[in-house]
Design a protein around this motif. Structure first.
Motif, PDB file in Angstrom:
ATOM      1  N   LEU A 193      38.819  49.991  42.133  1.00 53.05           N
ATOM      2  CA  LEU A 193      37.906  48.891  42.480  1.00 53.05           C
ATOM      3  C   LEU A 193      38.505  47.981  43.541  1.00 53.05           C
ATOM      4  N   ARG A 194      39.837  47.835  43.559  1.00 57.81           N
ATOM      5  CA  ARG A 194      40.457  46.994  44.576  1.00 57.81           C
ATOM      6  C   ARG A 194      40.231  47.578  45.963  1.00 57.81           C
ATOM      7  N   SER A 195      40.333  48.889  46.073  1.00 60.57           N
ATOM      8  CA  SER A 195      40.069  49.537  47.366  1.00 60.57           C
ATOM      9  C   SER A 195      38.602  49.392  47.758  1.00 60.57           C
ATOM     10  N   LEU A 196      37.701  49.543  46.776  1.00 67.10           N
ATOM     11  CA  LEU A 196      36.270  49.411  47.067  1.00 67.10           C
ATOM     12  C   LEU A 196      35.916  47.988  47.473  1.00 67.10           C
ATOM     13  N   PHE A 197      36.437  46.993  46.757  1.00 67.61           N
ATOM     14  CA  PHE A 197      36.104  45.607  47.082  1.00 67.61           C
ATOM     15  C   PHE A 197      36.796  45.142  48.360  1.00 67.61           C
ATOM     16  N   ALA A 198      37.913  45.758  48.723  1.00 71.63           N
ATOM     17  CA  ALA A 198      38.505  45.457  50.033  1.00 71.63           C
ATOM     18  C   ALA A 198      37.563  45.892  51.144  1.00 71.63           C
ATOM     19  N   ALA A 199      36.933  47.058  50.960  1.00 74.37           N
ATOM     20  CA  ALA A 199      35.951  47.523  51.937  1.00 74.37           C
ATOM     21  C   ALA A 199      34.741  46.607  51.960  1.00 74.37           C
ATOM     22  N   GLU A 242      35.260  38.626  48.240  1.00 67.44           N
ATOM     23  CA  GLU A 242      36.500  37.882  48.470  1.00 67.44           C
ATOM     24  C   GLU A 242      37.037  37.302  47.174  1.00 67.44           C
ATOM     25  N   GLU A 243      36.160  36.745  46.351  1.00 68.81           N
ATOM     26  CA  GLU A 243      36.597  36.207  45.059  1.00 68.81           C
ATOM     27  C   GLU A 243      37.083  37.312  44.138  1.00 68.81           C
ATOM     28  N   ALA A 244      36.440  38.475  44.204  1.00 72.15           N
ATOM     29  CA  ALA A 244      36.824  39.585  43.340  1.00 72.15           C
ATOM     30  C   ALA A 244      38.254  40.042  43.628  1.00 72.15           C
ATOM     31  N   LEU A 245      38.655  40.024  44.890  1.00 69.13           N
ATOM     32  CA  LEU A 245      40.007  40.460  45.240  1.00 69.13           C
ATOM     33  C   LEU A 245      41.077  39.548  44.666  1.00 69.13           C
ATOM     34  N   GLN A 246      40.711  38.323  44.293  1.00 65.85           N
ATOM     35  CA  GLN A 246      41.651  37.390  43.676  1.00 65.85           C
ATOM     36  C   GLN A 246      41.596  37.436  42.154  1.00 65.85           C
ATOM     37  N   HIS A 247      40.689  38.219  41.611  1.00 69.51           N
ATOM     38  CA  HIS A 247      40.553  38.314  40.163  1.00 69.51           C
ATOM     39  C   HIS A 247      41.754  39.053  39.567  1.00 69.51           C
ATOM     40  N   GLU A 248      42.121  38.646  38.363  1.00 70.57           N
ATOM     41  CA  GLU A 248      43.300  39.219  37.713  1.00 70.57           C
ATOM     42  C   GLU A 248      43.166  40.726  37.504  1.00 70.57           C
ATOM     43  N   PHE A 249      41.947  41.199  37.274  1.00 71.26           N
ATOM     44  CA  PHE A 249      41.743  42.626  37.032  1.00 71.26           C
ATOM     45  C   PHE A 249      42.073  43.452  38.277  1.00 71.26           C
TER      46      PHE A 249
END
Length: 482
Positions: free
Chosen positions: A228-234, A449-456
């Protein structure tokens, strides 16, 4: 003479423009790929349905031959453009979508261009040198020079042949968006594009990846976080350009579990935020929205459909894939935002957590609303409908007032008892992130952008960075020793 999108760059040169090739016979179109399940209900907007194969559906590196139909189509494509065979060697068909077919090809002129799009180029720089003593170095050099040079490892690209029946404005839109997104993290870049008469071809990088169905059931929670980190970075890169992808789903995110790298592809349905939209009450102040909807709330709904419906029709973009459309898309919101992609990414996470693919399997928009209402409950779903100026009523007994929790859904779908078993701490963190993504109100939904800062999504990020730093120091010491 017609122009095309900027071509790939030669070293130390600016973008060049491909010349039009001589006129040739039109490329055949796969008629069956254009059939659509929803028919006239699209309101003029084409939809990508689950019944259509993804443009990038092949992950194998084997150069297996295609059937006779696609072999003939490959031959016709190679003959359509002057000099095509000197630049690319078509290998096989790797995917087919509603509007295009994608082929795997070898890039025969890779060394003549600035290939900054190649993600594997940095890794190849660190190939260890041969460990030879100084005494035997001269003889080894002579032996090397007397032998033929070793052939460079083939470089592959994906050649996307866009059907000639596609709208010219749609083709131009996709190529322009891909051109604007060059250099964005985890986003498939456009290498070049050219056309001959009405046949347009886009050259894209070929990414090695695995079928989502082969690995998603084996993913641990940290694996989910990396994916998900790779997907949300995109998504963060795409949304920073005010672009909606509109078709986020596993087959449009090419992921390689071995390298843990993913790339977002297929911008055929993408559009710029605010393009051809009208104001929706969901963006109004709550007080103003209540005034506008007062007559709708006070009216009593009757069972069935009215004989004469006097309500004004509403047209909105509903493009996307069944099961991944956000609630505001189903309610025909006329002012959709980038948050529709966040909902779709949440559906992917729910699919992985529940080990069920597809999780939602509706035949049309009405069934899709029922599936979502079953989870969130009738009360919250009615509030979501009012948010966009719609009214939702149902007498289906399986749709309760309050719905179910995501934690209970994950336990049930994975065969665990909701009363006896509990989610692990990592799973609870993933479920909390899921609830932020699958929020019915788009204004309260988390941004990329907020998701990339999420602890998960930051799970294991610091540790992996430290390990990479330590490994880098070790590599430098080894190089010094050699």
């Amino acid at each position: 003479m017609a122009t095309v999108m900027p071509a790939r760059r030669r070293r130390a040169e600016s973008f060049r423009i491909h010349e039009d090739a001589p006129s040739t016979e039109d490329t055949e179109m796969n008629e069956s790929a254009l059939q659509d399940d929803d028919g006239a209900e699209h309101d003029g907007e084409p939809l990508e349905e689950d019944g259509h194969e993804s443009e990038y559906s092949e992950s194998s590196e084997e150069d297996a031959p295609d059937d006779s139909h696609f072999q003939a189509d490959m031959e016709k494509l190679q003959d359509a453009f002057a000099g095509f065979r000197q630049k690319y060697r078509l290998i096989k068909r790797i995917g087919e979508g509603t509007f295009s077919t994608v082929y795997k090809a070898e890039d025969l002129v890779y060394d003549k261009y600035d290939n900054s799009w190649d993600l594997d180029k940095e890794m190849e720089k660190w190939t260890p040198p041969p460990l030879k003593s100084c005494a035997s170095q001269s003889s080894a050099t002579l032996d090397y020079q007397s032998q033929p040079q070793r052939r460079r490892k083939p470089k592959y690209v994906a050649i996307k042949k866009i059907y000639v029946t596609s709208s010219p404005s749609r083709i131009l839109n996709e190529l322009e968006l891909l051109h604007d997104l060059r250099g964005c993290q985890s986003v498939c870049p456009l290498i070049t594009a050219f056309r001959s008469t009405d046949q347009v071809v886009a050259i894209l990088p070929y990414f090695r990846h695995s079928d989502f169905r082969d690995y998603f059931r084996k993913m641990t929670v940290p694996d989910m976080g990396i994916y998900l980190r790779s997907l949300f970075a995109a998504l963060a890169s795409v949304h920073s350009h005010n672009i909606l992808h509109r078709d986020i789903k596993p087959t449009n995110f090419l992921y390689d579990p071995d390298s843990r790298r993913g790339v977002l592809v297929d911008f055929g349905l993408a559009e710029r935020e605010g393009y051809d939209c009208k104001p929706c009450v969901c963006h109004d102040d709550p007080g103003a929205r209540k005034m506008k909807l007062r007559s709708l709330v006070s009216s009593k709904m009757k069972d069935g459909y009215p004989r004469e419906d006097t309500r004004p029709s509403r047209r909105a973009n509903r493009a996307g894939t069944r099961g991944f459309r956000a609630p505001e898309v189903l309610f025909k919101c006329t002012e959709q935002s980038t948050k529709i992609d966040i909902w779709s990414a949440g559906v992917i996470l729910l699919t992985i957590l529940s080990r069920r693919f597809p999780f939602f399997n509706s035949a049309d928009d009405v069934e899709a609303m029922i599936e979502i209402a079953t989870i969130f409950g009738r009360q919250r779903m009615q509030a979501a409908a009012l948010l966009h100026g719609c009214m939702l009523e149902t007498t289906i007994p399986t749709i309760g007032r309050s719905g179910f929790s995501f934690e209970g859904i994950v336990l049930w779908s994975t065969g665990r008892s909701e009363t006896k078993d509990k989610l692990s701490e990592d799973e609870k963190l993933a479920v909390e992130f899921l609830s932020r993504c699958m929020e019915l109100d788009p204004s309260r939904r988390i941004s990329a952008e907020e998701a990339l800062q999420h602890e998960f999504l930051r799970m294991g990020l610091d540790e992996s960075a430290e390990e990479a730093s330590d490994a880098g120091d070790d590599d430098e010491m080894d190089m010094l020793k050699v």
